[in-house]
Design an enzyme around this catalytic site. Structure first.
Site, short mmCIF file in Angstrom:
data_model
loop_
_atom_site.label_atom_id
_atom_site.label_comp_id
_atom_site.label_asym_id
_atom_site.label_seq_id
_atom_site.Cartn_x
_atom_site.Cartn_y
_atom_site.Cartn_z
N THR A 13 -1.96 5.95 -4.20
CA THR A 13 -3.24 5.39 -4.63
C THR A 13 -4.35 6.43 -4.71
O THR A 13 -5.19 6.37 -5.60
CB THR A 13 -3.68 4.29 -3.62
OG1 THR A 13 -2.67 3.30 -3.61
CG2 THR A 13 -4.98 3.64 -4.03
N THR A 89 0.30 5.71 0.91
CA THR A 89 0.31 5.29 2.32
C THR A 89 1.59 4.55 2.71
O THR A 89 1.98 4.55 3.87
CB THR A 89 -0.90 4.38 2.64
OG1 THR A 89 -0.86 3.25 1.76
CG2 THR A 89 -2.20 5.13 2.48
#
Ligand code: ASP
Length: 346
Positions: A13, A89
């Site tokens: 992201t 993540t």
């Protein structure tokens, strides 16, 4: 002298921007980084970056990419003072844990970071995570790096990489280190708890171990679990290690058929590792009668390893072609600060 940091961009992201056509998040050109974060120009260090040819969502991470990251660090090791790996993540705790096992004789910081919102988003957490990670990678004392291990930095906290786990899919505060204290905090001051860092006495050159074997199965047990499902998992062909996610301190249901299946596994030479479903605390085989059989069959205890460290440690050790006894001894040993046999107050 200014420190030199290498940013290694793998995807996730942090480097994505919204495609206003179809509204999906897509990796953006990393050349735009300075434009997105002009504050980077104010840092008292210089940096270069290296990007994966095709940045990936970290759900697509694989051991071959762990090797790519490790190779990039090795090839650039002499030319940089520290490394910051930008990573999605979702599987950051796996990659960062794996790297901690794969790299030997590390004397420089390797800091993994990412973000929950893309760098171009107005409320992004990417800027703070990236800027502080670069600062942490630049920290020096008596002209030597302060941090000499693989870490994860996220939302004002620095963690030992192989102690981390992603605990929240939405909050900025997305990582936790359930069995080891936070090793640094970003507040008014950037505080690194030096007494909690790994103290490496390195006498040899940096080495990367690229032999990995992911023939590892994970079985999470639950009350009343279906027997044929367990049988099909534990009889799966070509497996080299099974990690049982057991209850509490490593307890399992004691039905004869289950114990016999586990004995079959160990008799075939497959490593049987016992982890716990609990986020905190550790495995203590033999503490309750419900883990006695495991102790008797020589099952391996993962003590207080996170699941991410338990899996990546197995992948790393399987690649080393160890005998059954050596594997158990290495697995139960503290190799890179990933495990403790006793809690602090014991
Ligand atoms: N799916 C993304 C990834 O792990 C999520 C993130 O980066 O936070 O690559």
């Amino acid at each position: 002298m200014q420190t030199k940091i290498l940013l290694i961009y793998t995807g996730g992201t942090i480097g994505m921007a919204k495609d206003y056509g179809d509204q999906s998040l897509k990796p953006f050109n990393f050349d735009n980084l300075l434009k997105q974060i002009p504050e980077l120009g104010l840092l008292d260090c210089s940096f270069d970056y290296h990007s994966f040819d095709t940045p990936i969502d970290s759900s697509d991470m694989k051991p071959k990419y762990w090797i790519n990251i490790a190779d990039t660090i090795q090839q650039n090791y002499e030319n940089y003072d520290g490394f910051v790996v930008l990573h999605g993540t979702d599987t950051m705790a796996y990659t960062a844990s794996a790297l901690s096992f794969m790299i030997d004789n590390l004397e420089k910081p390797v800091i993994f970071t990412g973000s929950q919102l893309p760098i171009g988003d107005l409320r992004t957490d990417a800027k703070e995570n990236l800027i502080t990670s670069i600062q942490l990678a630049s920290l020096r004392k008596k002209d030597k790096p302060i941090i000499k291990e693989v870490c994860v930095y996220f939302e004002y906290k620095l963690f030992r990489a192989n102690r981390t786990t992603k605990i929240n899919a939405e909050n900025f505060d997305a990582f936790e280190s359930p069995n080891y204290p936070v090793i640094g905090v970003s507040g008014v001051h950037l505080e690194v708890k030096e007494d909690l860092l790994l103290k490496n006495t390195v006498t040899e050159k940096l080495a990367i171990n690229k032999k990995l074997n992911a023939d590892v199965g994970v079985l999470k047990i639950f009350p009343g679990m279906n027997r044929s499902f367990i049988e099909s998992v534990l009889k799966a062909p070509n497996m080299k290690a099974f990690i049982i996610e057991a209850f509490g301190t490593g307890n399992i249901f004691t039905d004869d058929w289950f114990i016999e299946l586990l004995e079959e596994v160990t008799n075939k030479g497959i490593h049987l590792i016992i982890n716990t479903q609990c986020a905190g605390g550790m495995v203590e085989l033999g503490r309750y009668a419900t883990s006695d059989a495991l102790l008797k069959m020589g099952a391996i205890s993962s003590f207080d390893l996170t699941m991410e460290a338990a899996i990546t440690k197995a992948i790393y050790l399987l690649g080393q072609n160890l005998s059954k006894d050596e594997f158990k001894a290495q697995y139960e040993a503290n190799l890179k600060g990933e495990l403790r046999h006793h809690f602090y107050n014991d």
